[in-house]
Design an enzyme around this catalytic site. Structure first.
Site, PDB file in Angstrom:
ATOM      1  N   CYS A   3       0.810  -1.208   0.000  1.00  0.00           N
ATOM      2  CA  CYS A   3       0.000   0.000   0.000  1.00  0.00           C
ATOM      3  C   CYS A   3       0.856   1.276   0.000  1.00  0.00           C
ATOM      4  CB  CYS A   3      -0.878  -0.103   1.247  1.00  0.00           C
ATOM      5  SG  CYS A   3      -1.452   1.396   1.950  1.00  0.00           S
ATOM      6  N   CYS A   6       1.365   2.781   3.391  1.00  0.00           N
ATOM      7  CA  CYS A   6       2.342   2.003   4.165  1.00  0.00           C
ATOM      8  C   CYS A   6       3.754   2.400   3.739  1.00  0.00           C
ATOM      9  CB  CYS A   6       2.131   0.505   3.976  1.00  0.00           C
ATOM     10  SG  CYS A   6       0.680  -0.142   4.838  1.00  0.00           S
ATOM     11  N   ASP A  29      -1.665  16.464   1.928  1.00  0.00           N
ATOM     12  CA  ASP A  29      -2.152  15.794   0.720  1.00  0.00           C
ATOM     13  C   ASP A  29      -1.387  16.334  -0.493  1.00  0.00           C
ATOM     14  OD1 ASP A  29      -5.095  14.226  -0.025  1.00  0.00           O
ATOM     15  OD2 ASP A  29      -3.965  15.174  -1.662  1.00  0.00           O
ATOM     16  N   HIS A  45      -1.868  -0.858   9.061  1.00  0.00           N
ATOM     17  CA  HIS A  45      -2.714  -0.860   7.869  1.00  0.00           C
ATOM     18  C   HIS A  45      -4.127  -1.380   8.165  1.00  0.00           C
ATOM     19  CE1 HIS A  45      -3.576  -1.108   3.516  1.00  0.00           C
ATOM     20  NE2 HIS A  45      -4.337  -2.127   3.891  1.00  0.00           N
ATOM     21  N   ASN A  81     -13.529   8.809   3.392  1.00  0.00           N
ATOM     22  CA  ASN A  81     -14.277   8.137   2.337  1.00  0.00           C
ATOM     23  C   ASN A  81     -14.170   6.646   2.588  1.00  0.00           C
ATOM     24  OD1 ASN A  81     -14.862  10.596   1.018  1.00  0.00           O
ATOM     25  ND2 ASN A  81     -12.849  10.595   0.041  1.00  0.00           N
ATOM     26  N   GLY A  87     -15.882   7.419  -2.866  1.00  0.00           N
ATOM     27  CA  GLY A  87     -14.767   8.217  -3.356  1.00  0.00           C
ATOM     28  C   GLY A  87     -13.403   7.773  -2.851  1.00  0.00           C
ATOM     29  N   HIS A  92      -6.085   2.561   2.591  1.00  0.00           N
ATOM     30  CA  HIS A  92      -5.430   2.565   3.913  1.00  0.00           C
ATOM     31  C   HIS A  92      -6.162   3.687   4.636  1.00  0.00           C
ATOM     32  CE1 HIS A  92      -1.475   2.460   6.418  1.00  0.00           C
ATOM     33  NE2 HIS A  92      -2.288   3.321   7.028  1.00  0.00           N
ATOM     34  N   HIS A  94      -7.638   6.775   6.049  1.00  0.00           N
ATOM     35  CA  HIS A  94      -7.123   8.137   6.205  1.00  0.00           C
ATOM     36  C   HIS A  94      -8.283   9.072   6.448  1.00  0.00           C
ATOM     37  CE1 HIS A  94      -7.771   7.323   1.920  1.00  0.00           C
ATOM     38  NE2 HIS A  94      -8.103   8.597   1.796  1.00  0.00           N
ATOM     39  N   HIS A  96      -9.266  12.954   6.046  1.00  0.00           N
ATOM     40  CA  HIS A  96      -8.885  14.228   5.443  1.00  0.00           C
ATOM     41  C   HIS A  96      -9.202  15.339   6.443  1.00  0.00           C
ATOM     42  CE1 HIS A  96      -8.808  12.732   1.122  1.00  0.00           C
ATOM     43  NE2 HIS A  96      -9.572  11.794   1.667  1.00  0.00           N
TER      44      HIS A  96
HETATM   45  P1  AMP Z   1      -9.336   9.137  -1.001  1.00  0.00           P
HETATM   46  O1  AMP Z   1      -9.887   9.487  -2.359  1.00  0.00           O
HETATM   47  O2  AMP Z   1     -10.246   9.494   0.137  1.00  0.00           O
HETATM   48  O3  AMP Z   1      -8.851   7.703  -0.957  1.00  0.00           O
HETATM   49  O4  AMP Z   1      -8.080  10.075  -0.795  1.00  0.00           O
HETATM   50  C1  AMP Z   1      -6.797   9.735  -1.205  1.00  0.00           C
HETATM   51  C2  AMP Z   1      -5.973  10.995  -1.102  1.00  0.00           C
HETATM   52  O5  AMP Z   1      -4.608  10.632  -1.088  1.00  0.00           O
HETATM   53  C3  AMP Z   1      -6.162  11.969  -2.266  1.00  0.00           C
HETATM   54  O6  AMP Z   1      -6.619  13.225  -1.753  1.00  0.00           O
HETATM   55  C4  AMP Z   1      -4.774  12.063  -2.889  1.00  0.00           C
HETATM   56  O7  AMP Z   1      -4.465  13.348  -3.362  1.00  0.00           O
HETATM   57  C5  AMP Z   1      -3.888  11.648  -1.740  1.00  0.00           C
HETATM   58  N1  AMP Z   1      -2.589  11.088  -2.095  1.00  0.00           N
HETATM   59  C6  AMP Z   1      -2.335  10.077  -2.962  1.00  0.00           C
HETATM   60  N2  AMP Z   1      -1.019   9.805  -3.013  1.00  0.00           N
HETATM   61  C7  AMP Z   1      -0.417  10.657  -2.135  1.00  0.00           C
HETATM   62  C8  AMP Z   1       0.934  10.868  -1.733  1.00  0.00           C
HETATM   63  N3  AMP Z   1       1.936  10.153  -2.222  1.00  0.00           N
HETATM   64  N4  AMP Z   1       1.182  11.840  -0.808  1.00  0.00           N
HETATM   65  C9  AMP Z   1       0.162  12.567  -0.318  1.00  0.00           C
HETATM   66  N5  AMP Z   1      -1.128  12.402  -0.641  1.00  0.00           N
HETATM   67  C10 AMP Z   1      -1.415  11.468  -1.547  1.00  0.00           C
END
Ligand code: AMP
Length: 111
Positions: A3, A6, A29, A45, A81, A87, A92, A94, A96
């Site tokens: 992931c 991870c 982000d 994870h 989400n 969405g 993993h 998270h 926001h």
């Molecule tokens: P979600 O759509 O809720 O799964 O959000 C995933 C979030 O991860 C998105 O807002 C992406 O912009 C963010 N994202 C993806 N890869 C990275 C990364 N390497 N560093 C920081 N944020 C990331």
């Protein structure tokens, strides 16, 4: 394949860190949708909120408050989400943290 979050936790992929302790990590982000857009994750994870033990939530809540303090923000929105049709793109857990220190956040389009 491992992931992406991870990989951020173990340092294989760089991140712009805001706050960290032994169990949680907060980082900016890569594609912010608001002036402040930070992701808060457990280092362990769990694919999504549904699959996360509720027992970690009190500590995670405390970590989230500390993250806001570190960012110097008092007004913010928390979003997770849970699942593809909500969405979720990274599987993993998270949360926001989005904020606009200069003004009011609009309520986003949610459908
Ligand atoms: P979600 O759509 O809720 O799964 O959000 C995933 C979030 O991860 C998105 O807002 C992406 O912009 C963010 N994202 C993806 N890869 C990275 C990364 N390497 N560093 C920081 N944020 C990331």
């Amino acid at each position: 394949m491992e992931c992406i979050f991870c990989k951020i936790v173990n340092g294989e992929i760089p991140s712009n860190k805001v706050h960290e302790n032994e169990k949680f990590l907060a980082f900016h982000d890569i594609n912010p949708v608001t002036p402040v857009h930070v992701l808060i994750i457990p280092k362990e994870h769990y694919a999504k909120f549904d699959e996360t033990p509720a027992e970690i939530m009190p500590e995670m809540a405390e970590f989230i408050k500390q993250t806001a303090q570190k960012l110097g923000i008092t007004d913010y929105r928390l979003i997770t989400n849970n699942g593809k049709n909500a969405g979720q793109e990274v599987f993993h857990l998270h949360i926001h943290m989005v904020s606009n220190p200069q003004g009011k956040l609009k309520w986003p389009k949610i459908t």
